[in-house]
Design an enzyme around this catalytic site. Structure first.
Site, PDB file in Angstrom:
ATOM      1  N   PHE A  50       0.812  -1.227   0.000  1.00  0.00           N
ATOM      2  CA  PHE A  50       0.000   0.000   0.000  1.00  0.00           C
ATOM      3  C   PHE A  50       0.842   1.272   0.000  1.00  0.00           C
ATOM      4  O   PHE A  50       0.464   2.284   0.577  1.00  0.00           O
ATOM      5  CB  PHE A  50      -0.958  -0.011   1.204  1.00  0.00           C
ATOM      6  CG  PHE A  50      -2.383  -0.176   0.765  1.00  0.00           C
ATOM      7  CD1 PHE A  50      -2.795  -1.367   0.200  1.00  0.00           C
ATOM      8  CD2 PHE A  50      -3.300   0.855   0.871  1.00  0.00           C
ATOM      9  CE1 PHE A  50      -4.090  -1.525  -0.252  1.00  0.00           C
ATOM     10  CE2 PHE A  50      -4.603   0.709   0.429  1.00  0.00           C
ATOM     11  CZ  PHE A  50      -4.990  -0.484  -0.129  1.00  0.00           C
ATOM     12  N   LEU A  51       2.010   1.177  -0.624  1.00  0.00           N
ATOM     13  CA  LEU A  51       2.860   2.367  -0.715  1.00  0.00           C
ATOM     14  C   LEU A  51       3.114   2.721  -2.185  1.00  0.00           C
ATOM     15  O   LEU A  51       4.201   3.133  -2.543  1.00  0.00           O
ATOM     16  CB  LEU A  51       4.198   2.129   0.000  1.00  0.00           C
ATOM     17  CG  LEU A  51       4.190   2.206   1.528  1.00  0.00           C
ATOM     18  CD1 LEU A  51       5.588   1.994   2.087  1.00  0.00           C
ATOM     19  CD2 LEU A  51       3.641   3.545   2.031  1.00  0.00           C
ATOM     20  N   CYS A  56     -15.446   1.940  -1.131  1.00  0.00           N
ATOM     21  CA  CYS A  56     -15.221   1.858   0.311  1.00  0.00           C
ATOM     22  C   CYS A  56     -14.458   3.042   0.897  1.00  0.00           C
ATOM     23  O   CYS A  56     -15.001   3.782   1.713  1.00  0.00           O
ATOM     24  CB  CYS A  56     -14.494   0.562   0.649  1.00  0.00           C
ATOM     25  SG  CYS A  56     -15.522  -0.874   0.338  1.00  0.00           S
TER      26      CYS A  56
END
Ligand code: NAD
Length: 459
Positions: A255-256, A266
């Site tokens: 997630f970088l 979401c």
């Protein structure tokens, strides 16, 4: 044990199908008759890799049923799972109208001990509200029926939803009775036996865990995007920076990836809903407000880059590759591509788009949105049609099929030679060899004469 799932969308259809595939008999319910008719015929209303095969097999083997009749679903099941949508309302809160409707129908119909599980993402306190609604409905009927409520938030990711359901990082279950706890342990036994953790907690904490998880992930994205903008200003490379910080075990490398901002069904709505819930109890989520602001700015990043090269877009043809908010889904909810399309049309550019699966959903959204003027967008048949005659090509979604594109062919088909890569998919040298000018996200992207200024993070 029999299960009913109310709401047959991305979460409900995947969860129901996976439970059927574990051997449970499952009834999936929706108010959308068209959706249920399609599913009865074996046609899937959404795109999710691997789902069609599972739906067809489990339907054929008699474990997976589809219906619009909530009464039969409540009668049928020992556990009723509510997975209806909780979109954003006009005040940026979670709209729990459907959740309440389902709780009411459950209360109107329940006739034996049943566990009522909320899988939808709902603000803290919603399960308690559902319990009151159900009790009230049972009381109205002058009957005595026992039931329990459970909060069981869902963490699956579209695009790998089946894998996430069968082998989740964790299952979170908020309960208030021993009986319901045992039922949930039994339900998830086929998954837990593979070593996946089942966390039992109280209902409010389970509700908060879901929002905290999504808000943390959104924060990680906005953090790396902000850092990438800084890298652009000073000539560093965000992919190197992300690698360097990700090697720290406390940070982690996932997630970088700098990009064009988070979208989807979401993160945007859940971050907003948590901020609003905070306000109700006089808690100011300062970090999350900044996360949102950075994200809104990031969605315009590609457009800002484009304008540095072409200050006047009137009559320029811009090709967009990828529309869905991420690969392997047709979900267009809050997709950054919609922001880019709007900005391009406002600036009188000609816009052509291509996405492997999200074209139909995009057409539906653009048709409804007067502001976006969907009729001005050209929906190309394939990548090559899309880029033909384009002054610039923008990559918005990193679909696998865009990763190894023949860049020389792309260049030949284009009128101009600018490639803007919103996902840092291409190698700078390969792009150069193909004769293209290249702008990417947070990597030194000097394109010579045309642009010698950095794009300020606050542009
Ligand atoms: P969705 O919009 O795809 O599906 C919701 C479905 O519920 C629709 O088919 C709708 O017709 C149906 N529905 C609405 N009201 C109903 C009612 N009263 N009775 C029966 N059916 C009804 O939504 P989704 O993406 O599946 O999300 C569902 C919930 O799960 C949301 O709260 C969402 O935040 C959460 N969630 C979503 C994801 C994701 O990746 N999509 C991941 C985790 C959690």
């Amino acid at each position: 044990m029999k299960i009913s799932v109310i709401g047959t969308g991305y979460v409900g259809l995947v969860s129901g199908t996976c439970f059927a595939d574990m051997g449970y008999e499952v009834m999936c319910i929706d108010v959308d008759k068209k959706k249920i008719d399609m599913l009865k015929k074996g046609i899937l209303p959404i795109y999710e890799p691997g789902l069609e095969e599972l739906v067809l097999r489990n339907s054929k083997e008699g474990r997976l049923h589809f219906s619009t009749d909530i009464k039969s679903a409540v009668d049928f099941a020992d556990i009723v799972i509510s997975a209806v949508g909780t979109p954003t309302d006009k005040n940026h809160r979670a709209d729990i109208k459907s959740v309440i409707e389902v709780a009411k129908s459950f209360g109107e119909n329940v006739s034996k001990y049943t566990v009522f599980v909320t899988k939808s993402t709902v603000p803290v306190g919603t399960n308690e509200m559902c319990k009151e609604i159900i009790s009230k409905e049972i009381k109205k009927r002058n009957v005595k029926v026992d039931f329990d409520i459970v909060s069981n938030p869902e963490f699956l990711r579209e695009g790998c939803a089946i894998k996430d359901t069968i082998t989740p990082d964790r299952i979170v279950v908020g309960v208030e009775s021993e009986k319901a706890k045992k039922m949930m342990e039994k339900l998830y036994k086929p998954i837990v036996r593979t070593g996946k953790p089942l966390m039992i907690t109280d209902i409010k904490s389970a509700e908060v865990i879901k929002y905290a998880a999504n808000s943390f992930l959104a924060t990680k994205i906005s953090f790396i995007n902000e850092m990438s903008n800084f890298c652009e200003c000073i000539g560093a490379d965000i992919t190197e920076v992300a690698k360097g910080i990700g090697l720290d075990g406390r940070i982690g490398s996932r997630f970088l990836h700098a990009g064009i901002g988070y979208g989807g069904s979401c993160f945007p709505k859940d971050v907003q809903a948590l901020i609003q819930k905070g306000k109700e109890v006089f808690h100011n989520f300062k970090i999350l407000e900044a996360v949102e602001e950075v994200n809104a700015r990031q969605k315009e990043r590609l457009f800002i880059h484009l304008k540095k090269v072409y200050p006047n877009l009137n009559g320029k043809k811009i090709a967009m590759l990828g529309l869905s908010f991420k690969p392997k889904t047709d979900d267009m909810r809050d997709a950054p591509s919609l922001v880019v399309i709007k900005k391009l049309l406002d600036d009188k550019a000609e816009v052509s788009v291509f996405d492997p699966v999200a074209m139909n959903n995009t057409k539906i959204i653009l048709k409804k949105d007067e502001g976006i003027r969907g009729n001005k967008v050209i929906f190309a048949e394939n990548v090559f049609d899309c880029v033909r005659g384009a002054d610039a090509v923008m990559l918005l979604t990193e679909w696998d099929e865009f990763r190894a594109l023949d860049l020389k062919k792309i260049k030949e088909l284009m009128k101009g030679n600018l490639l803007i890569d919103g996902r840092n998919v291409y190698d700078k040298e390969d792009v150069k060899k193909a004769g293209l000018e290249y702008i990417s996200i947070g990597r030194a992207w000097c394109i010579g004469e045309k642009c010698n200024k950095c794009v300020s993070a606050n542009d």
